[in-house]
Design a protein around this motif. Sequence first.
Motif, PDB file in Angstrom:
ATOM      1  N   ARG A  70      20.344  67.435  58.414  1.00  0.00           N
ATOM      2  CA  ARG A  70      20.627  66.484  57.342  1.00  0.00           C
ATOM      3  C   ARG A  70      22.113  66.381  57.046  1.00  0.00           C
ATOM      4  NH1 ARG A  70      19.383  67.377  50.953  1.00  0.00           N
ATOM      5  NH2 ARG A  70      21.084  68.870  51.354  1.00  0.00           N
ATOM      6  N   ASP A  71      22.760  67.502  56.750  1.00  0.00           N
ATOM      7  CA  ASP A  71      24.150  67.465  56.302  1.00  0.00           C
ATOM      8  C   ASP A  71      25.131  67.246  57.445  1.00  0.00           C
ATOM      9  OD1 ASP A  71      23.169  67.881  53.795  1.00  0.00           O
ATOM     10  OD2 ASP A  71      23.685  70.001  53.691  1.00  0.00           O
ATOM     11  N   ILE A  72      24.666  67.399  58.684  1.00  0.00           N
ATOM     12  CA  ILE A  72      25.507  67.050  59.829  1.00  0.00           C
ATOM     13  C   ILE A  72      25.420  65.555  60.093  1.00  0.00           C
ATOM     14  CG2 ILE A  72      25.821  67.373  62.320  1.00  0.00           C
ATOM     15  CD1 ILE A  72      24.671  70.230  61.897  1.00  0.00           C
ATOM     16  N   THR A  73      24.228  64.992  59.922  1.00  0.00           N
ATOM     17  CA  THR A  73      24.002  63.576  60.220  1.00  0.00           C
ATOM     18  C   THR A  73      24.479  62.669  59.103  1.00  0.00           C
ATOM     19  OG1 THR A  73      22.061  64.171  61.557  1.00  0.00           O
ATOM     20  CG2 THR A  73      22.233  61.882  60.836  1.00  0.00           C
ATOM     21  N   CYS A  74      24.231  63.031  57.863  1.00  0.00           N
ATOM     22  CA  CYS A  74      24.503  62.161  56.705  1.00  0.00           C
ATOM     23  C   CYS A  74      25.662  62.730  55.888  1.00  0.00           C
ATOM     24  CB  CYS A  74      23.269  62.051  55.826  1.00  0.00           C
ATOM     25  SG  CYS A  74      21.804  61.406  56.648  1.00  0.00           S
ATOM     26  N   VAL A  75      26.766  62.004  55.854  1.00  0.00           N
ATOM     27  CA  VAL A  75      27.977  62.467  55.192  1.00  0.00           C
ATOM     28  C   VAL A  75      28.264  61.573  53.980  1.00  0.00           C
ATOM     29  CG1 VAL A  75      30.476  62.758  55.452  1.00  0.00           C
ATOM     30  CG2 VAL A  75      28.935  63.444  57.297  1.00  0.00           C
ATOM     31  N   PRO A  76      28.283  62.143  52.759  1.00  0.00           N
ATOM     32  CA  PRO A  76      28.472  61.327  51.562  1.00  0.00           C
ATOM     33  C   PRO A  76      29.924  61.159  51.140  1.00  0.00           C
ATOM     34  CG  PRO A  76      27.906  63.545  50.912  1.00  0.00           C
ATOM     35  CD  PRO A  76      27.922  63.534  52.429  1.00  0.00           C
ATOM     36  N   PHE A  77      30.858  61.677  51.938  1.00  0.00           N
ATOM     37  CA  PHE A  77      32.262  61.596  51.559  1.00  0.00           C
ATOM     38  C   PHE A  77      33.076  60.857  52.612  1.00  0.00           C
ATOM     39  CE2 PHE A  77      31.697  65.633  53.853  1.00  0.00           C
ATOM     40  CZ  PHE A  77      32.634  65.493  54.865  1.00  0.00           C
ATOM     41  N   LYS A  78      34.266  60.497  52.261  1.00  0.00           N
ATOM     42  CA  LYS A  78      35.260  59.952  53.181  1.00  0.00           C
ATOM     43  C   LYS A  78      36.480  60.847  53.106  1.00  0.00           C
ATOM     44  CE  LYS A  78      36.876  56.920  49.476  1.00  0.00           C
ATOM     45  NZ  LYS A  78      36.944  55.536  48.977  1.00  0.00           N
ATOM     46  N   TRP A  79      37.394  60.680  54.045  1.00  0.00           N
ATOM     47  CA  TRP A  79      38.680  61.362  53.986  1.00  0.00           C
ATOM     48  C   TRP A  79      39.725  60.387  53.462  1.00  0.00           C
ATOM     49  CZ3 TRP A  79      39.319  66.485  54.789  1.00  0.00           C
ATOM     50  CH2 TRP A  79      38.336  67.172  55.497  1.00  0.00           C
ATOM     51  N   THR A  80      40.526  60.862  52.522  1.00  0.00           N
ATOM     52  CA  THR A  80      41.664  60.084  52.062  1.00  0.00           C
ATOM     53  C   THR A  80      42.891  60.989  52.141  1.00  0.00           C
ATOM     54  OG1 THR A  80      42.467  58.592  50.335  1.00  0.00           O
ATOM     55  CG2 THR A  80      41.419  60.648  49.610  1.00  0.00           C
ATOM     56  N   LYS A 136      38.751  65.385  51.016  1.00  0.00           N
ATOM     57  CA  LYS A 136      37.482  64.678  50.909  1.00  0.00           C
ATOM     58  C   LYS A 136      37.370  63.995  49.552  1.00  0.00           C
ATOM     59  CE  LYS A 136      35.126  68.079  53.840  1.00  0.00           C
ATOM     60  NZ  LYS A 136      34.113  69.150  53.890  1.00  0.00           N
ATOM     61  N   ALA A 137      36.819  62.785  49.573  1.00  0.00           N
ATOM     62  CA  ALA A 137      36.534  62.059  48.345  1.00  0.00           C
ATOM     63  C   ALA A 137      35.144  61.449  48.476  1.00  0.00           C
ATOM     64  CB  ALA A 137      37.578  60.973  48.101  1.00  0.00           C
ATOM     65  N   PRO A 138      34.320  61.531  47.430  1.00  0.00           N
ATOM     66  CA  PRO A 138      32.958  61.016  47.544  1.00  0.00           C
ATOM     67  C   PRO A 138      32.929  59.502  47.600  1.00  0.00           C
ATOM     68  CG  PRO A 138      33.396  61.671  45.289  1.00  0.00           C
ATOM     69  CD  PRO A 138      34.595  62.087  46.097  1.00  0.00           C
ATOM     70  N   ASN A 139      32.004  58.969  48.370  1.00  0.00           N
ATOM     71  CA  ASN A 139      31.735  57.541  48.341  1.00  0.00           C
ATOM     72  C   ASN A 139      30.648  57.283  47.305  1.00  0.00           C
ATOM     73  OD1 ASN A 139      33.490  56.344  50.286  1.00  0.00           O
ATOM     74  ND2 ASN A 139      32.322  57.358  51.883  1.00  0.00           N
ATOM     75  N   LYS A 140      29.835  56.290  47.537  1.00  0.00           N
ATOM     76  CA  LYS A 140      28.697  56.023  46.675  1.00  0.00           C
ATOM     77  C   LYS A 140      27.440  55.963  47.525  1.00  0.00           C
ATOM     78  CE  LYS A 140      31.022  53.595  42.908  1.00  0.00           C
ATOM     79  NZ  LYS A 140      31.033  52.390  42.046  1.00  0.00           N
ATOM     80  N   CYS A 141      26.318  56.192  46.874  1.00  0.00           N
ATOM     81  CA  CYS A 141      25.051  56.124  47.584  1.00  0.00           C
ATOM     82  C   CYS A 141      24.885  54.767  48.247  1.00  0.00           C
ATOM     83  CB  CYS A 141      23.914  56.381  46.611  1.00  0.00           C
ATOM     84  SG  CYS A 141      22.286  56.403  47.353  1.00  0.00           S
ATOM     85  N   ASP A 156      44.492  70.654  43.600  1.00  0.00           N
ATOM     86  CA  ASP A 156      45.615  69.715  43.587  1.00  0.00           C
ATOM     87  C   ASP A 156      45.423  68.568  44.571  1.00  0.00           C
ATOM     88  OD1 ASP A 156      46.960  71.308  41.706  1.00  0.00           O
ATOM     89  OD2 ASP A 156      47.737  72.579  43.316  1.00  0.00           O
ATOM     90  N   GLY A 157      44.157  68.295  44.917  1.00  0.00           N
ATOM     91  CA  GLY A 157      43.881  67.181  45.827  1.00  0.00           C
ATOM     92  C   GLY A 157      44.264  67.438  47.264  1.00  0.00           C
ATOM     93  N   THR A 158      44.507  68.703  47.652  1.00  0.00           N
ATOM     94  CA  THR A 158      44.958  68.970  49.018  1.00  0.00           C
ATOM     95  C   THR A 158      44.064  69.940  49.782  1.00  0.00           C
ATOM     96  OG1 THR A 158      46.412  70.750  48.263  1.00  0.00           O
ATOM     97  CG2 THR A 158      47.351  68.524  48.400  1.00  0.00           C
ATOM     98  N   ASP A 159      43.257  70.719  49.085  1.00  0.00           N
ATOM     99  CA  ASP A 159      42.479  71.760  49.745  1.00  0.00           C
ATOM    100  C   ASP A 159      41.059  71.271  49.971  1.00  0.00           C
ATOM    101  OD1 ASP A 159      41.354  73.991  50.741  1.00  0.00           O
ATOM    102  OD2 ASP A 159      41.503  75.188  48.914  1.00  0.00           O
ATOM    103  N   ALA A 160      40.805  70.735  51.159  1.00  0.00           N
ATOM    104  CA  ALA A 160      39.495  70.162  51.455  1.00  0.00           C
ATOM    105  C   ALA A 160      38.408  71.224  51.514  1.00  0.00           C
ATOM    106  CB  ALA A 160      39.535  69.398  52.778  1.00  0.00           C
ATOM    107  N   THR A 161      38.783  72.482  51.755  1.00  0.00           N
ATOM    108  CA  THR A 161      37.764  73.527  51.881  1.00  0.00           C
ATOM    109  C   THR A 161      37.095  73.829  50.549  1.00  0.00           C
ATOM    110  OG1 THR A 161      39.395  75.285  51.530  1.00  0.00           O
ATOM    111  CG2 THR A 161      39.004  74.573  53.796  1.00  0.00           C
TER     112      THR A 161
END
Length: 606
Positions: free
Chosen positions: A349-359, A369-374, A524-529
């Motif tokens: 599931r979490d490999i196939t369906c990604v709810p975020f984008k990279w900015t 990572k930043a969330p998109n919308k459903c 601070d918006g930089t640590d994606a982990t």
Amino acid sequence: MKKILYTALAASLFAFSSCDDILDTSKKSSMEKTEVFSNEALVNDVVMGLHQSFGETNSYRGRYIAYFGVNSDCEIWNNTGKKGAFTDKEGALVTYNATTDNQYMNTDNNVWAKLYEAIERANSAITGMDEYSDMSSTNMRQFYGELLTLRAFIYFDLIKAFGDVPARFEPNTTETIDLPKTDRMVIMRRLLDDLLTAQDYVGWPNENSFTKSTERVSQTFTKGLRARIALFAAGYSQHPDGIRYNTEDATERQELYTIAKNECLDIISKGYNTLGTFEANFKALCAEGTTAGAESIFEIPFSASRGRVIYTWGVKHEKKDQWTKLAKGGINGPIPTLFYDYDVEDIRRDITCVPFKWTSDNDGDIAWKAPNKCWGGWSFGKVRFEWMNRVVDSSNDDGMNWQVMRMADIYLMAAEAINELEGPKGSSDAGKYLKAILDRSYPAEKASAILTKAKASQDAFFNVIVDERKFEFAGEAIRKVDLIRWNLLGSKMNEAKEKMTRLYNREGEYADLPLKIYYNEGLDGTDATSYKMYGLNHGDTDEIGQTLGYSKSKEWIVPKESADQAAALLLIDQLYDNNPDTKQFWPIWKVFIDGSNGVLTNDYDY
């Protein structure tokens, strides 16, 4: 052999740069042919000439891979809800609304022409090898088997996209340049025979120097392709007289299932390829390792400046960043309900369906990572720029190989074919091959429960296969063809729209989902982990989300009074326009109809 560079020799021998060359291949003298087809290095170049047709802009690269296979009950093109998708030159291709004069396809260098170009190259090469090559040579035998297999692969892709097509198994002549369509069953029978012949020529993975790479045809692929074609031939598809079995002969259908069963069981028993883990397959693909013997069986190779695989089927990057120097990805994505179709503990599931984008920051030095919308925000995550070992810096191309077949398909085809022949409790044990996929996807207790459910009856087993193939192959452009051959395309597409509507209304099975998601973008918006998200799962609540200390929250499921309401409704509408069961195939494009001297026509009310 990663990223094959096609030689000028291969291009000059079989590119057929002028129409005269296409019509009269006899111009090449017997001496020239003797020199070419008696030389292993030159014949290898000829085989690679077929791959040139894959990489051209309007062939697999920018047309077939980008648009074939979507939309389905789990995949949707342009999931941002772009207006005008039904009539857009691109959108019409996926919403079952294509016309013969489609602006993206109605050109004389498009996918129809490019696939037949590759077939002509294969026909000329096979004819040349029949006459001039030393078939006692292991390498020559490998090349011959590759040509037969690649021709079958291309023909099957033509059938999947267009239905009945002209049958060309000899080099073109002035007498045969215009041919009518041939019933697809006639062609598929020939392909099955050719692939059986090819097995006597190609090596197993790592058996010779060429089959060490997943970019070359191995016997695993030859057999797997034969199984795939046999299952399609045994099933349904749309014909000029309606949706029906491709062959009305029940005995022949049993024979076709037997072919699929035997080919898959032979592959599994030989052990030249291993299944491995779900995630490992896609990370290896993105790392561009092409060593044969793992899960990947065959990949269409693209050079670094060709191919739009992640661009089309991967995670969205909103801006340039450390992995890609331009905004890319996320063109095709999961329909919003797919994530909720998976069991919460299914590792796929979490490999196939990604709810975020990279900015990223303005310089593109670091991304987070930043969330998109459903609605209009899901990406497929099987292929990702961030899993690559190089930075992608071309406009649309990423050079990722297109994975055509992997071992999970072999196991699931084996299970399906055995169930059709014997039921789930037969001596060949269909459940054994389904179990291999369940065991790597679910915790042991859940895998066992699903297998027990499947073994209750032949119909129950089939229904589990229908579900598991969706969960396994979503985002790989396989699902639509599966639904067609099962005669489930229309019903499953209707079901998908109904589920999307219930999700939009937060009704039925979606009533327990919160309205918002709660998340941290990173320190601070930089640590994606440090990116965390709450609110995606059944049973999550806004009340709990507000107490968990997340720094941000965002509306996830669009409220009816929201400004995003129209986009959400449009996404539901644009899953399909016409009834998918009446438009299972693309039309033959007008430029080819007009140039066929009245021989070619379209069916299906085109």
